[in-house]
Design a protein around this motif. Structure first.
Motif, PDB file in Angstrom:
ATOM      1  N   LEU A   1       0.916  -1.056   0.087  1.00 42.08           N
ATOM      2  CA  LEU A   1      -0.002   0.132  -0.195  1.00 42.08           C
ATOM      3  C   LEU A   1       0.721   1.126   0.025  1.00 42.08           C
ATOM      4  CD1 LEU A   1      -2.618  -1.342   2.792  1.00 42.08           C
ATOM      5  CD2 LEU A   1      -3.158  -0.645   0.419  1.00 42.08           C
ATOM      6  N   ALA A   2       2.030   0.986  -0.671  1.00 45.19           N
ATOM      7  CA  ALA A   2       2.795   2.057  -0.732  1.00 45.19           C
ATOM      8  C   ALA A   2       2.617   3.514  -1.241  1.00 45.19           C
ATOM      9  CB  ALA A   2       4.340   1.699  -1.381  1.00 45.19           C
ATOM     10  N   ASN A   3       2.976   4.576  -0.738  1.00 47.86           N
ATOM     11  CA  ASN A   3       2.731   5.916  -1.830  1.00 47.86           C
ATOM     12  C   ASN A   3       1.266   6.117  -1.957  1.00 47.86           C
ATOM     13  OD1 ASN A   3       5.610   6.138  -1.821  1.00 47.86           O
ATOM     14  ND2 ASN A   3       5.616   4.676  -3.511  1.00 47.86           N
ATOM     15  N   ASN A   4       0.418   5.720  -0.806  1.00 49.55           N
ATOM     16  CA  ASN A   4      -0.825   6.340  -0.826  1.00 49.55           C
ATOM     17  C   ASN A   4      -0.996   7.639   0.016  1.00 49.55           C
ATOM     18  OD1 ASN A   4      -2.563   4.568  -2.715  1.00 49.55           O
ATOM     19  ND2 ASN A   4      -1.494   2.837  -1.650  1.00 49.55           N
ATOM     20  N   GLU A   5      -2.149   7.723   0.647  1.00 45.50           N
ATOM     21  CA  GLU A   5      -2.487   8.708   1.363  1.00 45.50           C
ATOM     22  C   GLU A   5      -3.144   8.224   2.674  1.00 45.50           C
ATOM     23  OE1 GLU A   5      -4.711  11.529  -1.072  1.00 45.50           O
ATOM     24  OE2 GLU A   5      -3.218  11.186  -2.659  1.00 45.50           O
ATOM     25  N   LEU A   6      -2.868   6.935   3.106  1.00 48.78           N
ATOM     26  CA  LEU A   6      -3.199   6.441   4.127  1.00 48.78           C
ATOM     27  C   LEU A   6      -3.059   7.071   5.409  1.00 48.78           C
ATOM     28  CD1 LEU A   6      -2.661   2.803   3.427  1.00 48.78           C
ATOM     29  CD2 LEU A   6      -4.779   3.771   2.900  1.00 48.78           C
ATOM     30  N   LYS A   7      -3.935   7.451   6.390  1.00 51.39           N
ATOM     31  CA  LYS A   7      -3.847   7.885   7.745  1.00 51.39           C
ATOM     32  C   LYS A   7      -3.949   6.819   8.906  1.00 51.39           C
ATOM     33  CE  LYS A   7      -5.133  12.832   6.637  1.00 51.39           C
ATOM     34  NZ  LYS A   7      -5.306  12.530   5.309  1.00 51.39           N
ATOM     35  N   ALA A   8      -4.661   5.813   8.618  1.00 52.72           N
ATOM     36  CA  ALA A   8      -4.802   4.780   9.556  1.00 52.72           C
ATOM     37  C   ALA A   8      -5.122   3.223   8.667  1.00 52.72           C
ATOM     38  CB  ALA A   8      -5.954   5.083  10.270  1.00 52.72           C
TER      39      ALA A   8
ATOM     40  N   ARG B   1       3.255 -12.178   5.099  1.00 55.92           N
ATOM     41  CA  ARG B   1       4.626 -12.277   5.507  1.00 55.92           C
ATOM     42  C   ARG B   1       5.184 -11.023   5.083  1.00 55.92           C
ATOM     43  NH1 ARG B   1       2.606 -16.665   6.107  1.00 55.92           N
ATOM     44  NH2 ARG B   1       3.141 -18.587   5.107  1.00 55.92           N
ATOM     45  N   GLU B   2       4.684 -10.124   4.450  1.00 55.06           N
ATOM     46  CA  GLU B   2       5.313  -8.918   4.327  1.00 55.06           C
ATOM     47  C   GLU B   2       4.239  -7.632   4.042  1.00 55.06           C
ATOM     48  OE1 GLU B   2       8.627  -6.992   1.325  1.00 55.06           O
ATOM     49  OE2 GLU B   2       8.393  -8.981   1.051  1.00 55.06           O
ATOM     50  N   LEU B   3       4.592  -6.448   4.704  1.00 53.44           N
ATOM     51  CA  LEU B   3       3.468  -5.488   4.661  1.00 53.44           C
ATOM     52  C   LEU B   3       4.339  -4.133   4.349  1.00 53.44           C
ATOM     53  CD1 LEU B   3       0.492  -4.590   4.692  1.00 53.44           C
ATOM     54  CD2 LEU B   3       0.825  -4.444   7.458  1.00 53.44           C
ATOM     55  N   ARG B   4       3.927  -3.713   3.094  1.00 56.82           N
ATOM     56  CA  ARG B   4       4.641  -2.396   2.720  1.00 56.82           C
ATOM     57  C   ARG B   4       3.892  -1.279   2.521  1.00 56.82           C
ATOM     58  NH1 ARG B   4       8.801  -3.322  -2.243  1.00 56.82           N
ATOM     59  NH2 ARG B   4       8.972  -1.418  -1.407  1.00 56.82           N
ATOM     60  N   LEU B   5       4.149  -0.500   3.689  1.00 62.73           N
ATOM     61  CA  LEU B   5       3.303   0.827   3.776  1.00 62.73           C
ATOM     62  C   LEU B   5       3.954   2.072   3.903  1.00 62.73           C
ATOM     63  CD1 LEU B   5       1.576  -0.826   6.837  1.00 62.73           C
ATOM     64  CD2 LEU B   5       0.398  -0.261   4.812  1.00 62.73           C
ATOM     65  N   GLU B   6       5.349   1.992   3.100  1.00 60.64           N
ATOM     66  CA  GLU B   6       5.860   3.545   3.104  1.00 60.64           C
ATOM     67  C   GLU B   6       5.348   4.504   2.409  1.00 60.64           C
ATOM     68  OE1 GLU B   6       7.574   0.583  -0.471  1.00 60.64           O
ATOM     69  OE2 GLU B   6       6.796   0.458   1.549  1.00 60.64           O
ATOM     70  N   GLY B   7       5.605   5.567   2.784  1.00 64.49           N
ATOM     71  CA  GLY B   7       5.010   6.641   1.940  1.00 64.49           C
ATOM     72  C   GLY B   7       3.698   6.867   2.194  1.00 64.49           C
ATOM     73  N   ASN B   8       3.110   6.842   3.315  1.00 64.61           N
ATOM     74  CA  ASN B   8       1.723   7.195   3.668  1.00 64.61           C
ATOM     75  C   ASN B   8       1.950   8.248   4.867  1.00 64.61           C
ATOM     76  OD1 ASN B   8      -0.188   5.542   2.396  1.00 64.61           O
ATOM     77  ND2 ASN B   8       1.197   4.047   2.882  1.00 64.61           N
ATOM     78  N   PHE B   9       0.477   8.504   5.381  1.00 61.63           N
ATOM     79  CA  PHE B   9       0.588   9.442   6.546  1.00 61.63           C
ATOM     80  C   PHE B   9       0.289   8.886   7.993  1.00 61.63           C
ATOM     81  CE2 PHE B   9      -0.810  11.848   2.775  1.00 61.63           C
ATOM     82  CZ  PHE B   9       0.096  12.717   2.736  1.00 61.63           C
ATOM     83  N   LEU B  10       0.733   7.587   7.938  1.00 62.03           N
ATOM     84  CA  LEU B  10       0.543   6.625   9.223  1.00 62.03           C
ATOM     85  C   LEU B  10       1.311   7.277  10.372  1.00 62.03           C
ATOM     86  CD1 LEU B  10       0.632   3.174   7.390  1.00 62.03           C
ATOM     87  CD2 LEU B  10      -1.441   4.512   8.159  1.00 62.03           C
TER      88      LEU B  10
END
Length: 184
Positions: A57-64, A77-86
Motif C-alpha cells: 500500500l506504498a505511496n498512498n494517502e493512508l492515515k490509518a 509475510r510482508e507489509l509495505r506501507l512506505e510513503g503514507n501518513f500513518l
C-alpha cells in the motif's frame, strides 16, 4: 475530482481482481491515492485472504489501518506501507504472527509501534524517515528473529543512541544526530 476518484477505484478493482483470478499471493495497491483501505475489498478477497502473503500500500494517502485489515490478512509475510501518513498501527498488528518484514518508512510515526515487538517472525522493520524519538530498546533486543531495524532519519534521543548499541545484537541503522533526509 470525481472522475479521478472513479479512475482510482477502477484501478484498485482491477488490481484486486488480478489477485483473485491469478491466485497470486500479492495484493499491490501502491500509488492508488487511497485515503483508507477500501472496505469492499474484504468481500472480493474473502475466499483468498489466507493465500495473500504480501500487501503493498506504498505511496498512498493512508492515515490509518483498521483492526479488520490486520485480522483479515493474518497470513501476511510482508507489509509495505512506505510513503503514507500513518502515525500508529492498530493493536491487532499482533495477529500477524507470520510477518517477516514491514516497511513503514516515510510515514508520520512519533512513537515506535510497540506492537511490532510481539511478532515472533519479524526479521525486518523499516521506520526510516519518521519522527520517532524513543525506541523500546529492551523489547527489540528480546525479539527472536530480528536481524535488522532501520531507524535512519528519525530524531532519536541521545539515550536510545547510547543504550541501544550494547543491548541490541543486530543491525540498528541510525543516522548521525541531526541528519536530515535528502529531499525526495
Amino acid at each position: 475530482m470525481l472522475r479521478k476518484m472513479g479512475e482510482a477505484v477502477a484501478r484498485v478493482a482491477r488490481k484486486v481482481n488480478e489477485t483473485v483470478e491469478s491466485g497470486s499471493d500479492t495484493l499491490d495497491l501502491a500509488e492508488c491515492k487511497l485515503v483508507s483501505f477500501p472496505v469492499g475489498i474484504y468481500k472480493v478477497l474473502r475466499n483468498v485472504t489466507d493465500q495473500i502473503h504480501l500487501i503493498t500500500l506504498a505511496n498512498n494517502e493512508l492515515k490509518a489501518l483498521t483492526s479488520k485489515f490486520m485480522t483479515t490478512f493474518c497470513q501476511l509475510r510482508e507489509l509495505r506501507l512506505e510513503g503514507n501518513f500513518l502515525h500508529r498501527l492498530p493493536n491487532e498488528v499482533s495477529t500477524l504472527q507470520h510477518l517477516k518484514a514491514i516497511d513503514l518508512s516515510r510515514n508520520q510515526f512519533h512513537d515506535f509501534p510497540e506492537q511490532l515487538t510481539t511478532l515472533p517472525a519479524l526479521e525486518n522493520i523499516n521506520l526510516e524517515e519518521n519522527e520517532i524519538v524513543d525506541v523500546p530498546v529492551e523489547k527489540l533486543a528480546a525479539m527472536p528473529a530480528l536481524p535488522l531495524i532501520n531507524l535512519r532519519f528519525n530524531p532519536l534521543n541521545a539515550e536510545v543512541r547510547v543504550i541501544a548499541p550494547p543491548l541490541i545484537k543486530f543491525d540498528m541503522l541510525m543516522s548521525p544526530e541531526g541528519a536530515r533526509a535528502p529531499p525526495p
